[in-house]
Design a protein around this motif. Structure first.
Motif, mmCIF file in Angstrom:
data_model
loop_
_atom_site.group_PDB
_atom_site.id
_atom_site.type_symbol
_atom_site.label_atom_id
_atom_site.label_comp_id
_atom_site.label_asym_id
_atom_site.label_seq_id
_atom_site.Cartn_x
_atom_site.Cartn_y
_atom_site.Cartn_z
ATOM 1 N N THR A 1 0.839 -1.199 0.000
ATOM 2 C CA THR A 1 0.000 0.000 0.000
ATOM 3 C C THR A 1 0.871 1.245 0.000
ATOM 4 O OG1 THR A 1 -1.756 1.211 1.133
ATOM 5 C CG2 THR A 1 -0.263 -0.044 2.526
ATOM 6 N N SER A 2 0.439 2.246 -0.741
ATOM 7 C CA SER A 2 1.174 3.507 -0.778
ATOM 8 C C SER A 2 0.714 4.439 0.339
ATOM 9 C CB SER A 2 0.994 4.189 -2.137
ATOM 10 O OG SER A 2 -0.384 4.400 -2.389
ATOM 11 N N ASP A 3 -0.375 4.093 0.991
ATOM 12 C CA ASP A 3 -0.925 4.916 2.059
ATOM 13 C C ASP A 3 -0.285 4.528 3.390
ATOM 14 O OD1 ASP A 3 -2.524 5.960 4.167
ATOM 15 O OD2 ASP A 3 -4.284 6.019 2.865
ATOM 16 N N VAL B 1 0.232 1.340 8.517
ATOM 17 C CA VAL B 1 0.321 1.295 9.984
ATOM 18 C C VAL B 1 -0.839 0.487 10.550
ATOM 19 C CG1 VAL B 1 0.182 2.708 12.077
ATOM 20 C CG2 VAL B 1 1.669 3.418 10.208
ATOM 21 N N ASP B 2 -2.040 0.660 10.001
ATOM 22 C CA ASP B 2 -3.194 -0.118 10.454
ATOM 23 C C ASP B 2 -2.968 -1.611 10.244
ATOM 24 O OD1 ASP B 2 -4.584 2.133 11.250
ATOM 25 O OD2 ASP B 2 -5.838 2.223 9.447
ATOM 26 N N ILE B 3 -2.473 -1.969 9.064
ATOM 27 C CA ILE B 3 -2.213 -3.376 8.764
ATOM 28 C C ILE B 3 -1.136 -3.924 9.700
ATOM 29 C CG2 ILE B 3 -1.326 -4.974 7.018
ATOM 30 C CD1 ILE B 3 -2.585 -3.050 4.899
ATOM 31 N N LEU C 1 -1.066 -7.409 16.565
ATOM 32 C CA LEU C 1 -2.113 -7.833 17.493
ATOM 33 C C LEU C 1 -2.395 -9.325 17.327
ATOM 34 C CD1 LEU C 1 -4.227 -7.105 19.633
ATOM 35 C CD2 LEU C 1 -5.793 -6.529 17.775
ATOM 36 N N ARG C 2 -2.484 -9.769 16.063
ATOM 37 C CA ARG C 2 -2.687 -11.188 15.788
ATOM 38 C C ARG C 2 -1.519 -12.017 16.320
ATOM 39 N NH1 ARG C 2 -5.201 -12.043 9.902
ATOM 40 N NH2 ARG C 2 -6.789 -10.438 10.015
ATOM 41 N N ILE D 1 1.267 -11.464 6.280
ATOM 42 C CA ILE D 1 0.663 -11.713 4.962
ATOM 43 C C ILE D 1 -0.844 -11.898 5.108
ATOM 44 C CG2 ILE D 1 0.473 -13.391 3.070
ATOM 45 C CD1 ILE D 1 2.910 -11.608 2.781
ATOM 46 N N HIS D 2 -1.248 -12.634 6.134
ATOM 47 C CA HIS D 2 -2.685 -12.834 6.363
ATOM 48 C C HIS D 2 -3.366 -11.520 6.768
ATOM 49 C CE1 HIS D 2 -3.237 -17.138 5.799
ATOM 50 N NE2 HIS D 2 -1.996 -17.262 6.241
ATOM 51 N N ALA D 3 -2.683 -10.676 7.535
ATOM 52 C CA ALA D 3 -3.241 -9.368 7.901
ATOM 53 C C ALA D 3 -3.420 -8.501 6.654
ATOM 54 C CB ALA D 3 -2.345 -8.669 8.923
ATOM 55 N N ILE D 4 -2.444 -8.550 5.758
ATOM 56 C CA ILE D 4 -2.525 -7.799 4.502
ATOM 57 C C ILE D 4 -3.692 -8.322 3.661
ATOM 58 C CG2 ILE D 4 -1.356 -7.372 2.293
ATOM 59 C CD1 ILE D 4 1.309 -7.503 3.968
#
Length: 151
Positions: free
Chosen positions: A6-8, A13-15, A21-22, A45-48
């Motif tokens: 992501t470019s954002d 940071v959220d990911i 957390l996971r 990778i799973h979070a993404i």
């Protein structure tokens, strides 16, 4: 690793936070039989994938034509630096960028990507082909621009 997807910066940071957390929740599942880095990478990778799966409706709405032009120069040897490659990758449509990263950079098979992103293997293959086509066009246009700039 997440910045390739992501470019954002805020989304990245959220990911990342979601991935950590996971990892903290599943730390008891780590069996100490493989590398911790590999275990954590898999969780990220799973979070993404989960992030992009949940935002899939918005991603499909973005057209390739809405992507801004890439106007960064290569060095004298026409070698791309990592940061430059990251900028070019971030020009891709979001789903295509995710599939390209998973397939080419992370080494996932199309079947694994399809399962992660809830798409078909054929769609995964299409995103890789489309991503390569777009990247090739951008890099060729950049080289052409570099060769035509005054000294």
């Amino acid at each position: 690793m997440i910045r390739r997807y992501t470019s954002d910066r805020d989304k990245a940071v959220d990911i990342l936070n979601n991935g950590f957390l996971r990892a903290f929740k599943k730390i008891g599942d780590y069996s100490h039989t493989g590398s911790f880095e590999g275990w954590l990478r898999r969780i990220m990778i799973h979070a993404i994938a989960d992030y992009f799966r949940s935002a899939q409706a918005q991603i499909k709405a973005q057209a390739v034509g809405e992507i801004p032009e890439y106007a960064h120069y290569t060095d004298d040897n026409n070698q791309l630096e990592y940061k430059e490659l990251l900028l070019v990758l971030q020009q891709l449509p979001p789903t295509t960028r995710v599939v390209i990263n998973l397939f080419i950079i992370e080494g996932y098979a199309h079947k694994e990507i399809a399962s992660l992103l809830n798409i078909s293997s054929g769609t995964s293959k299409w995103h890789v082909a489309e991503g390569k086509r777009i990247l090739k066009e951008q890099l060729l246009a950049q080289r052409s621009f570099d060769n035509n700039k005054p000294v």
